[in-house]
Design an enzyme around this catalytic site. Structure first.
Site, PDB file in Angstrom:
ATOM      1  CG  ASP A 118       7.296  -8.379   7.856  1.00  0.00           C
ATOM      2  OD1 ASP A 118       6.281  -8.536   7.141  1.00  0.00           O
ATOM      3  OD2 ASP A 118       8.211  -7.601   7.553  1.00  0.00           O
ATOM      4  CG  HIS A 119       1.055  -8.931   7.500  1.00  0.00           C
ATOM      5  ND1 HIS A 119       1.472  -7.629   7.595  1.00  0.00           N
ATOM      6  CD2 HIS A 119       0.288  -8.982   6.394  1.00  0.00           C
ATOM      7  CE1 HIS A 119       0.982  -6.941   6.591  1.00  0.00           C
ATOM      8  NE2 HIS A 119       0.251  -7.731   5.830  1.00  0.00           N
ATOM      9  CE  LYS A 123       0.942 -10.217   2.494  1.00  0.00           C
ATOM     10  NZ  LYS A 123      -0.492  -9.991   2.498  1.00  0.00           N
ATOM     11  CG  ASP A 176       2.694   1.499   6.786  1.00  0.00           C
ATOM     12  OD1 ASP A 176       2.523   0.977   7.905  1.00  0.00           O
ATOM     13  OD2 ASP A 176       1.851   1.437   5.861  1.00  0.00           O
ATOM     14  CG  HIS A 181       5.432  -5.408   4.983  1.00  0.00           C
ATOM     15  ND1 HIS A 181       5.474  -6.159   6.119  1.00  0.00           N
ATOM     16  CD2 HIS A 181       4.418  -4.516   5.163  1.00  0.00           C
ATOM     17  CE1 HIS A 181       4.522  -5.750   6.960  1.00  0.00           C
ATOM     18  NE2 HIS A 181       3.876  -4.746   6.401  1.00  0.00           N
ATOM     19  CE  LYS A 281      -1.051   2.872   3.411  1.00  0.00           C
ATOM     20  NZ  LYS A 281      -1.499   1.519   3.744  1.00  0.00           N
TER      21      LYS A 281
HETATM   22  C1  BG6 Z   1       0.703  -3.052   7.048  1.00  0.00           C
HETATM   23  C2  BG6 Z   1       0.735  -1.565   6.881  1.00  0.00           C
HETATM   24  O1  BG6 Z   1       1.864  -3.516   7.683  1.00  0.00           O
HETATM   25  O2  BG6 Z   1       0.614  -3.668   5.775  1.00  0.00           O
HETATM   26  C3  BG6 Z   1      -0.495  -1.079   6.148  1.00  0.00           C
HETATM   27  O3  BG6 Z   1       0.799  -0.944   8.151  1.00  0.00           O
HETATM   28  C4  BG6 Z   1      -0.623  -1.805   4.845  1.00  0.00           C
HETATM   29  O4  BG6 Z   1      -0.439   0.317   5.918  1.00  0.00           O
HETATM   30  C5  BG6 Z   1      -0.557  -3.315   5.061  1.00  0.00           C
HETATM   31  O5  BG6 Z   1      -1.884  -1.455   4.279  1.00  0.00           O
HETATM   32  C6  BG6 Z   1      -0.517  -4.037   3.750  1.00  0.00           C
HETATM   33  O6  BG6 Z   1      -0.689  -5.400   3.996  1.00  0.00           O
HETATM   34  P1  BG6 Z   1      -1.313  -6.337   2.879  1.00  0.00           P
HETATM   35  O7  BG6 Z   1      -1.221  -7.702   3.455  1.00  0.00           O
HETATM   36  O8  BG6 Z   1      -2.723  -5.863   2.651  1.00  0.00           O
HETATM   37  O9  BG6 Z   1      -0.463  -6.135   1.668  1.00  0.00           O
END
Ligand code: BG6
Length: 430
Positions: A118-119, A123, A176, A181, A281
């Site tokens: 989970d990116h 952060k 999403d 997140h 979005k």
């Molecule tokens: C991703 C989603 O996991 O996270 C995208 O699939 C979204 O739709 C993105 O735009 C947002 O990531 P960040 O790091 O730009 O907030």
């Protein structure tokens, strides 16, 4: 593939250590996992320098031991030898499919080998949430229902769905962004201090937060959530099209591109404190932030006057793009009369530390190489997050949105989200 891995192992002395990275369409996850398991690639069995209890290297036939069935005692992470697997989101599309996927994962891999990425957890600002709370003496005593009025967690994007219409039609904002997140952010804000800063201890505490949040009934879903979909509008000073006109999107799509919801955490620390979570979005501004709104003073000592703007104290954790933390409090405006205005104390990463932080994926993949799962989702955490979000998906499916599209691109989302939060006596901080 086994032969290739064995060749690399001999040439590079990788000692049987392999990371598989599932960046395939999610529909292929189960099959890839099953095949890795069937080929014996999820077990550690060969190494150029085996530990003392393991059979000597000469006992391993040259030419593809990785393809043979696993030996009776596969070697483990604790012996320093590892195949690991990184799995991208989406991890399932509801509770049932996530459970089924976890089952397939565990047929091939032990949980200690699994890295669900989970990116957001990679952060810097997200990692700083726990540091801020637990390395400073002054905030934690206030971090509870006695002092905190409510919490707002926002992930607003100016981008639309770019070229991902086919994916997004199946996903929507809840799957999403929220299931992964934003529920991770919520857990970091709400969790108890872990006993150690190790993967299991940290993930145990996050798990307890999700367990203390009850899944919503259909009626609660209608009262505690707002969904939206963007129509035509503006972005970056240019006209932009509505979601339903995007490539690979149905002209009648009922997929949500905006969600706002209210969660409660039923435990001693947080009982009755609303956690508002929203994401969308094509909103007015790109910003991800957590706002902690403190309770007002019990008695306002200073008389109300036209010049007074007494606001509750706000602690804002700016996750991106203007990374930092700020605290808002009331100060006396210089002059004869007592006039109070909100002012801010600010910390900005760019000013204090200068250097650009590593990209989340850099950090996370390095952690995977080092065998640190702290910033990765555990199987029960993924399921807990789905247990909270699946009732919303089901309720929404049973009552399609009557008014989509309901916000113009470039705005702050549906007007209904403002009236909805105003019913609680609050407004969005933006
Ligand atoms: C991703 C989603 O996991 O996270 C995208 O699939 C979204 O739709 C993105 O735009 C947002 O990531 P960040 O790091 O730009 O907030």
């Amino acid at each position: 593939m086994g032969e290739l891995l064995h060749k690399i192992e001999r040439e590079r002395r990788t000692q049987g250590n392999v990371i598989f990275y599932l960046a395939t369409p999610p529909t292929l996850y189960a099959e890839v996992l099953q095949r890795l398991g069937a080929a014996g690639l999820s077990h550690t069995r060969c190494s150029l320098s085996p530990p003392s209890q393991a059979p000597p290297r000469t006992a391993i036939p040259v030419g593809g031991p990785l393809l043979r069935p696993p030996p009776t005692t596969p070697r483990t992470e604790s012996e320093g030898v590892w195949p690991r697997i990184v799995i991208e989101k989406p991890f399932g599309r509801d509770l049932q499919s996530a459970q089924a996927l976890n089952h397939v994962v565990h047929q091939a891999f032990q949980e200690e080998q699994v890295y669900r990425i989970d990116h957001y957890l990679g952060k810097e600002t997200v990692q700083n949430i726990l540091v801020f709370r637990l390395a400073n003496g002054i905030f934690e005593p206030l971090w509870n229902r006695n002092y905190i009025d409510h919490v707002q967690i926002t992930a607003a994007e100016t981008l639309g769905i770019e070229n991902r219409g086919a994916y997004y039609e199946q996903a929507g904002a809840l799957r999403d962004m929220v299931q992964n997140h934003l529920l991770q952010l919520l857990a970091l804000v709400a969790m108890e201090p872990p006993v150690t800063f190790e993967a299991e201890a940290v993930r145990d505490e996050k798990q307890k937060v999700w367990q203390a949040m009850h899944p919503m009934s259909a009626e609660e879903v209608s009262q505690c959530t707002v969904r939206g979909q963007y129509g035509a509008g503006e972005g970056g000073g240019k006209p932009t099209k509505g979601y339903r006109s995007e490539d690979k999107v149905s002209p009648n799509s009922s997929t949500e591109t905006y969600v706002a919801m209210k969660f409660f955490i039923d435990n001693w620390r947080w009982a009755d404190v609303p956690f508002y979570v929203r994401s969308g979005k094509r909103l007015a501004k790109r910003v991800t932030e957590i706002v902690i709104q403190f309770k007002r003073v019990p008695h306002m000592f200073f008389q109300h006057s036209a010049c007074n703007r007494v606001e509750p104290n706000l602690l804002m954790l700016n996750i991106q793009p203007d990374e930092g933390i700020s605290l808002t409090f009331g100060a006396k405006v210089p002059g004869q009369a007592i006039c109070i205005n909100p002012v801010q104390m600010e910390f900005r990463y760019s000013q204090s530390f200068g250097a650009q932080a590593a990209e989340p994926y850099e950090r996370l993949l390095l952690d995977c190489l080092r065998g640190d799962q702290t910033l990765y989702a555990r199987h029960d955490g993924v399921e807990a997050a789905w247990a909270l979000t699946t009732p919303l998906l089901e309720a929404w499916q049973n009552s399609p949105p009557p008014s989509f599209p309901n916000y113009p691109a470039g705005s702050w989302g549906p007007a209904e989200a403002d009236t909805w939060i105003a019913q609680d006596g609050h407004h969005w901080h933006q």
